[in-house]
Design a protein around this motif. Structure first.
Motif, mmCIF file in Angstrom:
data_model
loop_
_atom_site.group_PDB
_atom_site.id
_atom_site.type_symbol
_atom_site.label_atom_id
_atom_site.label_comp_id
_atom_site.label_asym_id
_atom_site.label_seq_id
_atom_site.Cartn_x
_atom_site.Cartn_y
_atom_site.Cartn_z
ATOM 1 N N VAL A 59 0.841 4.093 -2.845
ATOM 2 C CA VAL A 59 0.536 5.488 -2.505
ATOM 3 C C VAL A 59 1.687 6.397 -2.937
ATOM 4 C CG1 VAL A 59 0.267 7.076 -0.560
ATOM 5 C CG2 VAL A 59 -1.070 4.970 -0.632
ATOM 6 N N VAL A 71 0.843 -1.201 0.000
ATOM 7 C CA VAL A 71 0.000 0.000 0.000
ATOM 8 C C VAL A 71 0.881 1.256 0.000
ATOM 9 C CG1 VAL A 71 -1.711 1.316 1.290
ATOM 10 C CG2 VAL A 71 -1.933 -1.159 1.130
ATOM 11 N N LEU A 87 -3.023 14.033 0.872
ATOM 12 C CA LEU A 87 -3.715 13.052 1.716
ATOM 13 C C LEU A 87 -3.499 13.360 3.197
ATOM 14 C CD1 LEU A 87 -2.874 9.870 -0.389
ATOM 15 C CD2 LEU A 87 -5.116 10.944 -0.141
ATOM 16 N N VAL A 125 0.897 12.528 -2.273
ATOM 17 C CA VAL A 125 0.864 12.226 -0.840
ATOM 18 C C VAL A 125 0.617 13.483 -0.001
ATOM 19 C CG1 VAL A 125 2.137 11.168 1.068
ATOM 20 C CG2 VAL A 125 2.341 10.224 -1.225
ATOM 21 N N ARG A 151 -4.726 0.521 -8.417
ATOM 22 C CA ARG A 151 -4.240 -0.865 -8.517
ATOM 23 C C ARG A 151 -4.416 -1.411 -9.928
ATOM 24 N NH1 ARG A 151 -6.452 -0.533 -3.107
ATOM 25 N NH2 ARG A 151 -4.890 -1.216 -1.580
ATOM 26 N N GLY A 168 -8.618 3.649 -4.925
ATOM 27 C CA GLY A 168 -7.580 2.633 -4.703
ATOM 28 C C GLY A 168 -7.638 1.554 -5.767
#
Lengths: 72, 276
Positions: free
Chosen positions: B7, B3, B16, B13, B35, B31
């Motif tokens: 990310v 994960v 977030l 980042v 993926r 997500g």
């Protein structure tokens, strides 16, 4: 399966305590803390299926180790 | 990929944690998109993510790609422009049920009709969340919304059937609960040459859930688990057994000429004088 228990890590700053990972863990590895966030109570039972990661809306939980298995 | 690696590679980042409510499905779908992109061979620098307006349309802001946050309902119009100008780019559209099926409904049917090579992921949370819970064309009939205090009397669209009828060549549906299947369906859609449409039934715990007797996000995921029927399983069920349920999985796939490819061979080549 790895013999070593999974290392399940929580990003405390990102987790909003929705409870999804706890409710749907097939191996009942997680329990709710008072603030609703998950506590890893039973790491030996973790099969590293990765469903908690996939269903976490906040990208806040991760399962250490590479082995992923299991189905929806 | 872990994960953290996902990310670090695919998210902005510094933006977030995201602003979505606790238990909102938007983060699950974002997500899944990340993926799915990771499973394909597309170059991150040649992937463009386009959105319209609404809670779900905030997703590209968290994603480390070239992104366009456009006007309400017009994500597909902007995405069509991007793909038309630069067919070499991988163009992904993230949109909500209101954005895509109401104000953007006409763009949707014509993008599907042209079979332009876009991958569209609709975050169907049954409500306009950002503006306070008004019903959308995908709000299930008889459920409650701020604009339907006695229950909505409008029949809700089956958007997958609409897109298939309009000419979309890859049509699939999944839910936030079925996150692993969702990743695979989006990845297949990304690799499909043509208009790929993936509807994701997801949860708005605040504006839909509270009004419709879902005490928590977990209850909404359980509802998805209980009401979604895989295509193969549905084939063995009677219409009565399917009442109130919905199909998940790959609903339609066909090969058809792709719009930007046809433009190259049938317009550009003629304009250049390569062929008459």
């Amino acid at each position: 399966m790895n013999s070593e228990p999974a290392r399940i890590e929580l990003n405390e700053k990102w987790c909003k305590g929705c409870g999804i990972c706890i409710a749907f863990c097939p191996a009942k590895v997680l329990v709710a803390r008072e603030d609703g966030k998950p506590l890893v109570e039973n790491p030996e039972a973790c099969t590293r299926c990765g469903l908690c990661e996939l269903r976490c809306p906040d990208l806040a939980i991760s399962v250490g180790g590479k082995q992923h298995g299991g189905k929806n | 990929m872990s994960v953290k690696d996902l990310v670090d590679r695919y998210c902005r980042v510094d933006k977030l944690p995201h602003i979505w409510c606790p238990g909102c499905g938007n983060g699950i779908i974002m997500g899944a998109v990340i993926r799915a992109l990771d499973k394909t061979d597309f170059d991150q620098d040649k992937t463009v993510i386009v959105s319209g307006i609404g809670c779900s349309s905030r997703a590209p802001g968290y994603m480390n790609f070239d992104t366009l946050h456009t006007t309400h309902g017009r994500a597909l119009a902007y995405a069509t422009g991007v793909k038309f100008a630069r067919p070499d780019l991988n163009v992904v559209v993230l949109t909500g049920d209101g954005d895509c099926s109401a104000i953007g409904g006409n763009h949707l049917i014509h993008a599907a009709r042209r079979n332009i090579d876009l991958t569209v992921v609709v975050f169907n949370n049954s409500i306009y969340g950002m503006t306070g819970g008004q019903f959308s064309p995908l709000t299930p009939a008889h459920s409650y919304a701020s604009t339907a205090p006695y229950g909505s009397i409008d029949r809700n669209f089956d958007l997958c059937k609409l897109v298939q009828a309009a000419g979309g060549t890859y049509v699939a549906r999944s839910t936030a609960y079925h996150a692993r299947q969702l990743v695979n369906l989006i990845a297949t859609g990304l690799n499909h040459k043509g208009f790929a449409f993936i509807e994701v039934v997801t949860q708005c715990p605040m504006y839909y859930g509270r009004r419709n007797k879902f005490p928590s996000p977990v209850d909404m995921l359980k509802w998805q688990q209980e009401h979604a029927v895989p295509v193969k399983a549905a084939a063995k069920l009677s219409p009565e057994q399917m009442a109130g349920k919905f199909l998940i999985g790959e609903l339609h796939r066909e090969e058809a000429p792709e719009y930007t490819a046809v433009y190259e061979t049938d317009v550009i080549a003629k304009a250049r004088g390569d062929i008459n």
